[in-house]
Design a protein around this motif. Structure first.
Motif, short mmCIF file in Angstrom:
data_model
loop_
_atom_site.label_atom_id
_atom_site.label_comp_id
_atom_site.label_asym_id
_atom_site.label_seq_id
_atom_site.Cartn_x
_atom_site.Cartn_y
_atom_site.Cartn_z
N UNK A 82 -15.97 -5.75 10.17
CA UNK A 82 -14.99 -5.99 9.12
C UNK A 82 -15.39 -5.30 7.82
N UNK A 83 -16.67 -5.35 7.51
CA UNK A 83 -17.17 -4.67 6.32
C UNK A 83 -16.93 -3.18 6.40
N UNK A 84 -17.30 -2.57 7.53
CA UNK A 84 -17.17 -1.12 7.67
C UNK A 84 -15.70 -0.70 7.63
N UNK A 85 -14.81 -1.47 8.25
CA UNK A 85 -13.39 -1.15 8.21
C UNK A 85 -12.86 -1.21 6.78
N UNK A 86 -13.28 -2.22 6.03
CA UNK A 86 -12.86 -2.36 4.63
C UNK A 86 -13.35 -1.17 3.81
N UNK A 87 -14.62 -0.83 3.96
CA UNK A 87 -15.19 0.29 3.20
C UNK A 87 -14.47 1.59 3.55
N UNK A 88 -14.27 1.84 4.84
CA UNK A 88 -13.62 3.08 5.25
C UNK A 88 -12.22 3.21 4.65
N UNK A 89 -11.49 2.10 4.57
CA UNK A 89 -10.17 2.12 3.97
C UNK A 89 -10.26 2.26 2.45
N UNK A 90 -11.15 1.51 1.84
CA UNK A 90 -11.29 1.52 0.38
C UNK A 90 -11.76 2.87 -0.14
N UNK A 91 -12.56 3.58 0.61
CA UNK A 91 -13.08 4.88 0.16
C UNK A 91 -11.97 5.89 -0.10
N UNK A 92 -10.80 5.69 0.48
CA UNK A 92 -9.66 6.57 0.19
C UNK A 92 -9.28 6.51 -1.29
N UNK A 93 -9.65 5.45 -1.98
CA UNK A 93 -9.34 5.30 -3.40
C UNK A 93 -10.40 5.93 -4.29
N UNK A 145 -6.26 -6.22 -1.64
CA UNK A 145 -5.43 -6.40 -0.45
C UNK A 145 -6.13 -6.08 0.84
N UNK A 146 -7.33 -5.52 0.77
CA UNK A 146 -8.04 -5.17 1.99
C UNK A 146 -8.67 -6.42 2.57
N UNK A 147 -8.19 -6.87 3.67
CA UNK A 147 -8.78 -8.04 4.32
C UNK A 147 -9.27 -7.65 5.69
N UNK A 148 -10.51 -7.15 5.77
CA UNK A 148 -11.06 -6.63 7.03
C UNK A 148 -11.48 -7.67 7.87
#
Length: 148
Positions: A82-93, A145-148
């Motif tokens: 869940x952490x890695x999915x959140x980071x991967x998505x958040x890094x787009x910002x 809004x990222x809820x991994x």
């Protein structure tokens, strides 16, 4: 003499450590402590922050810490995935990420570097986008809004 796999593995490891800065601190800077672990409240205490809890879910707990230019997001996760999915998505910002085991701090580069001296962890950088160079909102509130 041709290198064999057993000889290549230690050489590759040494090269990776040198490139990632995990070896000796040759620039005279402060040594990075062992990576902190624990609950959001424990990590916040280690970072000398009074957390303003924004998200309190089974999979993620997220709080704002600091004030003004020193503001950052501190989040803990129930799973590594869940952490890695959140980071991967958040890094787009874009932005700067201090990553530990099941936790991440997100903020300006200097804020995250300062936190690293207290919490340890690994520095990661988000994707840079072209534009005004105005950067991103302090504290990255858009990540809520990222809820991994």
């Amino acid at each position: 003499m041709r290198p064999t796999r057993p000889m290549l593995a230690p050489a590759a490891l040494a090269a990776v450590l040198a490139l990632t800065g995990c070896g000796a601190d040759g620039d005279g800077g402060a040594a990075v402590p062992a990576t902190a672990t624990g609950s959001l409240e424990h990590l916040a205490a280690e970072a000398e922050c009074t957390p303003d809890l924004q998200t309190d879910a089974d999979t993620i707990r997220q709080a704002l810490c600091g004030k003004g230019e020193g503001k950052y997001v501190l989040a803990t996760f129930s799973t590594d995935r869940g952490q890695r999915e959140w980071i991967n998505t958040a890094k787009d910002y874009g932005g700067y990420y201090l990553v530990g085991r099941k936790w991440v701090a997100v903020g300006h580069e200097d804020v995250v570097a300062d936190l690293r001296a207290r919490l340890g962890g690994t520095l990661e950088q988000g994707v840079r986008h072209g534009g005004s160079g105005g950067g991103h909102a302090t504290g990255h509130g858009e990540h809520a809004g990222h809820g991994g």
